[in-house]
Motif scaffolding. Structure first.
Motif, mmCIF file in Angstrom:
data_model
loop_
_atom_site.group_PDB
_atom_site.id
_atom_site.type_symbol
_atom_site.label_atom_id
_atom_site.label_comp_id
_atom_site.label_asym_id
_atom_site.label_seq_id
_atom_site.Cartn_x
_atom_site.Cartn_y
_atom_site.Cartn_z
ATOM 1 N N SER A 258 0.699 -0.968 -0.044
ATOM 2 C CA SER A 258 -0.008 0.119 -0.017
ATOM 3 C C SER A 258 0.793 1.359 -0.068
ATOM 4 N N ALA A 261 1.870 1.757 -3.392
ATOM 5 C CA ALA A 261 0.828 2.256 -4.300
ATOM 6 C C ALA A 261 0.102 3.660 -4.047
ATOM 7 N N PHE A 262 0.193 4.191 -2.877
ATOM 8 C CA PHE A 262 -0.273 5.290 -2.342
ATOM 9 C C PHE A 262 0.855 6.464 -2.145
ATOM 10 N N PRO A 329 -4.027 -1.846 -5.212
ATOM 11 C CA PRO A 329 -3.576 -1.583 -6.442
ATOM 12 C C PRO A 329 -2.104 -1.267 -7.066
ATOM 13 N N GLU A 331 -0.434 -1.685 -9.163
ATOM 14 C CA GLU A 331 -0.176 -1.497 -10.485
ATOM 15 C C GLU A 331 0.017 0.153 -10.458
ATOM 16 N N LYS A 332 -0.282 0.743 -9.480
ATOM 17 C CA LYS A 332 -0.195 2.045 -9.493
ATOM 18 C C LYS A 332 1.494 2.590 -8.968
ATOM 19 N N LYS A 334 5.148 3.275 -8.492
ATOM 20 C CA LYS A 334 6.162 3.916 -9.512
ATOM 21 C C LYS A 334 7.675 3.030 -9.168
ATOM 22 N N HIS A 364 -1.205 -5.451 -16.341
ATOM 23 C CA HIS A 364 -1.269 -4.026 -16.714
ATOM 24 C C HIS A 364 0.026 -3.383 -17.457
ATOM 25 N N LYS A 366 3.111 -4.036 -16.765
ATOM 26 C CA LYS A 366 4.427 -3.763 -15.764
ATOM 27 C C LYS A 366 5.625 -4.569 -15.680
#
Length: 440
Positions: A258, A261-262, A329, A331-332, A334, A364, A366
């Motif tokens: 997480s 992702a965030f 998620p 795939e978000k 970087k 996705h 990646k």
């Protein structure tokens, strides 16, 4: 890149100037090379000299953990024609393990009572192992002994408790000016061992725990708490500006995912034997719920004849339609991922969760990941050369639980993984001016 690791028959030892530690009975010598004092994650070479040609002896190892539990191992060897035994070369005939295992006396140690996890979290005190050589006949008279002091903290590494804002942890900083790569080590329950050992390798590491309260008192998790730790690390004067790495295992895996992702600035995540979804509690970030909880059903535990349970299949299926809101998620993200799964993990179905994440990232488009699986390793992958634990009390399930792992293969996996983790983190958090690593 996907990798499936199988155990190699060779163990590489670091070549250093030989320092001999020995206590002699008559002319028999037990030597620990290159030194009887070393870092916890360094191998030692065990040699016995002065025996009769072809004499059969038993070599024992014994240690007491921080809770007073005694762990021990033994292996029987036949000397060569010169009266020497070399654990790098010679096979154990019987005992805690069989065959050529240079560090077998360490990883095969077991407690005198069943289902005990070796406790070593006080990093300022060495892990002390007593080696001894005994006659095979009669009462097993001791012929020689030597003490191995295995330190967790190297020369010049600083340890500083941290309470900053709402979070607290322990910061380890290598010697030298830096800049150094920064790593957040998120543990289920507080442990400083892995963080300290990483600091010896030239990383600034902040250790913090998932649970600072009893799990029963927790109703929700907040990613902001862990973001504060990421921000704190990035502000350290010796840290480079490349971003932060996260290392996690088990229940903390979804927190690491997480964060990637965030939260901006997370460049590398090591995920070890965890889940692909947010487990147990709703996860909030900036006062908004970002992930629903994936639930568990403890009625699905598998009992064994010994009364110890297998919890591998208790977690609900994260891919089920009703659980889509629990999936992280990734795939978000970087940054880059290192996914590590033990195929004999009896606590989580970690290999299945890893495969789900690999498939998701590929879907996705990646390529920012590596995956490694260990076919006969168990859940508790640790830095190498500690006693393997196949079962112990599970603080969340509140009963004795199986962790899995065939000891020999599990120990080899730990050696391989420890090097892999350092290479991965250094690759994605590299700081050109970082100084050499800490030694004793």
């Amino acid at each position: 890149m996907d990798t499936c690791f199988n155990r190699s028959t060779n163990t590489n030892l670091v070549k250093k100037t030989t320092v001999v530690s020995e206590e002699m009975t008559s002319q028999i010598r037990l030597r620990l090379l290159p030194s009887a004092r070393c870092l916890f994650d360094e191998p030692v070479q065990v040699k016995v000299a002065g025996l009769r040609p072809w004499q059969v002896v038993t070599i024992r190892a014994r240690s007491t953990d921080e809770k007073g539990v005694v762990f021990s191992s033994s292996a029987t060897y036949r000397a060569d024609g010169s009266g020497e035994v070399n654990l790098e070369r010679d096979p154990s005939l019987i005992g805690s393990y069989i065959g050529v295992e240079p560090m077998g006396l360490l990883w095969s140690m077991r407690a005198d009572t069943l289902h005990k996890l070796f406790s070593k979290n006080k990093v300022l005190n060495p892990y002390v192992v007593k080696f001894s050589v005994h006659e095979l006949e009669g009462e097993g008279r001791m012929l020689a002994e030597a003490t191995n002091e295995r330190f967790l903290i190297g020369d010049g590494v600083s340890r500083a408790p941290v309470k900053e804002g709402s979070f607290h942890g322990v910061l380890f900083t290598p010697p030298g000016e830096g800049p150094f790569p920064a790593v957040l080590d998120v543990c289920t329950f507080m442990s400083e061992k892995r963080a300290c050992l990483l600091a010896n390798k030239g990383f600034v590491v902040l250790a913090m725990s998932l649970y600072n309260d009893k799990p029963d008192n927790i109703k929700e998790m907040h990613l902001d708490y862990f973001k504060e730790a990421v921000d704190f690390l990035q502000q350290q004067p010796k840290v480079g500006n490349k971003g932060v790495g996260i290392i996690s295992r088990s229940k903390t895996g979804h927190i690491a995912l997480s964060l990637a992702a965030f939260v901006p600035g997370v460049e590398a995540v090591v995920w070890i034997n965890g889940c692909s979804a947010n487990v147990a509690f709703p996860l909030y970030y900036k006062k908004r719920k970002i992930l629903s909880p994936l639930l568990s059903d403890l009625s699905k535990v598998i009992p064994t004849e010994s009364g110890v349970v297998i919890a591998r299949y208790c977690v609900d299926n994260p891919l089920a339609e009703e659980n889509q809101a629990t999936l992280v998620p990734i795939e978000k993200a970087k940054g880059h991922f290192l996914f590590v799964a033990s195929e004999d993990d009896l606590n989580w179905d970690s290999k299945a969760f890893m495969d789900q994440m690999v498939e998701r990232l590929k879907r996705h488009g990646k390529e920012n990941f590596e995956s490694v699986c260990y076919p006969r390793a168990g859940h508790l992958l640790e830095p190498p050369y500690g006693p393997h634990c196949g079962s112990s009390f599970h603080w969340l399930a509140r009963q004795l639980a199986m962790w899995g792992g065939e000891p020999r293969s599990h120990a080899a996996a730990e050696v391989h993984l420890w090097k892999k983790i350092q290479e991965f983190l250094r690759s994605h958090l590299s700081c050109e001016a970082s100084r050499p690593t800490a030694k004793l």
